[in-house]
Design an enzyme around this catalytic site. Structure first.
Site, short mmCIF file in Angstrom:
data_model
loop_
_atom_site.label_atom_id
_atom_site.label_comp_id
_atom_site.label_asym_id
_atom_site.label_seq_id
_atom_site.Cartn_x
_atom_site.Cartn_y
_atom_site.Cartn_z
N GLY A 13 25.78 8.81 9.07
CA GLY A 13 25.90 7.36 8.92
C GLY A 13 27.36 6.99 8.86
O GLY A 13 28.24 7.86 8.80
N SER A 15 31.02 5.51 7.56
CA SER A 15 31.81 5.67 6.34
C SER A 15 31.39 4.58 5.35
O SER A 15 31.28 3.41 5.72
CB SER A 15 33.30 5.53 6.66
OG SER A 15 34.07 5.61 5.48
N GLY A 16 31.10 4.97 4.11
CA GLY A 16 30.68 4.00 3.11
C GLY A 16 29.19 3.69 3.13
O GLY A 16 28.73 2.84 2.36
N ALA A 17 28.42 4.39 3.96
CA ALA A 17 26.98 4.11 4.06
C ALA A 17 26.22 4.56 2.82
O ALA A 17 25.16 4.03 2.51
CB ALA A 17 26.40 4.79 5.31
N GLY A 18 26.76 5.55 2.12
CA GLY A 18 26.08 6.08 0.94
C GLY A 18 25.65 7.53 1.08
O GLY A 18 24.93 8.05 0.24
N LYS A 19 26.12 8.20 2.11
CA LYS A 19 25.74 9.59 2.37
C LYS A 19 26.08 10.50 1.20
O LYS A 19 25.24 11.26 0.72
CB LYS A 19 26.43 10.13 3.64
CG LYS A 19 26.14 9.37 4.90
CD LYS A 19 26.88 9.93 6.10
CE LYS A 19 28.40 9.92 5.96
NZ LYS A 19 28.98 8.57 5.81
N THR A 20 27.32 10.42 0.74
CA THR A 20 27.77 11.31 -0.33
C THR A 20 27.08 10.97 -1.65
O THR A 20 26.70 11.86 -2.41
CB THR A 20 29.30 11.23 -0.47
OG1 THR A 20 29.90 11.65 0.76
CG2 THR A 20 29.81 12.11 -1.60
N SER A 87 29.48 12.34 11.51
CA SER A 87 28.94 12.93 12.74
C SER A 87 28.48 11.85 13.73
O SER A 87 27.28 11.68 13.94
CB SER A 87 27.82 13.93 12.44
OG SER A 87 26.97 13.52 11.40
#
Length: 197
Positions: A13, A15-20, A87
């Protein structure tokens, strides 16, 4: 154990989407269950494994290929691997999938947060800099992000509480036979289902 079954959860997703954030919540829950677990976070991998790579398409592809290769080896050894990386290109996500699926299941999780919301969150100030032209080749602004065509999971984060339990239930049900109603975790050991306490 050598016969434990590993798999890879691949969070993609903007940057800033909430993946981490989501993968971190999921990590905590899986560790509490005693899972053998490894995290491959895009930012940390860039600092340690891909230092010196830039953000051209070629460099991004190299970075994702490296992450995919490491994930495939960890999953082969029986680890649950959580990848959190932008990615942005479908071709390289397919490449990573191909590497992992030689040894273990690959679950693509698309964290489908809209660009406008990611820019509003902007925890590192990167979007503001990208919109001001201070950052070249920034995914979603001046470089493309190709949304996954057929992810196993699509997570909508707008106006929702953390969704890691949904990811956990999905992965456990599909790969370990977990039943949320009973809390029983069934695991494949030597080709047989066994209850994990």
């Amino acid at each position: 154990m050598a016969d434990e079954k590993g798999f890879t959860l691949w969070f993609t997703g903007l940057s800033g989407a909430g993946k981490t954030t989501i993968s971190g919540l999921l990590e905590t829950q899986l560790r509490e269950r005693g899972s053998k677990l490894e995290i491959l976070d895009g930012d940390i991998v860039r600092e340690n494994l891909s230092k010196g790579l830039g953000f051209s398409k070629e460099d991004r592809d190299t970075n994702i290929a490296r992450i995919g290769w490491v994930a495939s080896r960890l999953a082969r050894a029986g680890a649950v691997v959580i990848v959190s990386a932008i990615s942005p290109y479908e071709e390289m996500r397919r490449h990573a999938r191909g590497l992992v699926e030689q040894h273990a299941p690959f679950i693509e999780v698309f964290v489908a947060t809209p660009l406008e919301e990611c820019a509003r969150r902007d925890p590192k100030g990167l979007y503001a800099a990208a919109f001001a032209g201070e950052i070249e080749e920034f995914t979603g602004v001046s470089a493309p992000y190709e949304e996954p065509l057929e992810p196993e999971l699509r997570l909508e984060t707008m106006g929702r509480t953390p969704v890691s339990q949904g990811v956990l239930n999905y992965t456990a049900a599909d790969h370990f036979g977990y039943t949320p109603e009973t809390g029983v975790l069934l695991k494949i050991v030597g080709g047989e289902w066994q209850v994990v306490q």
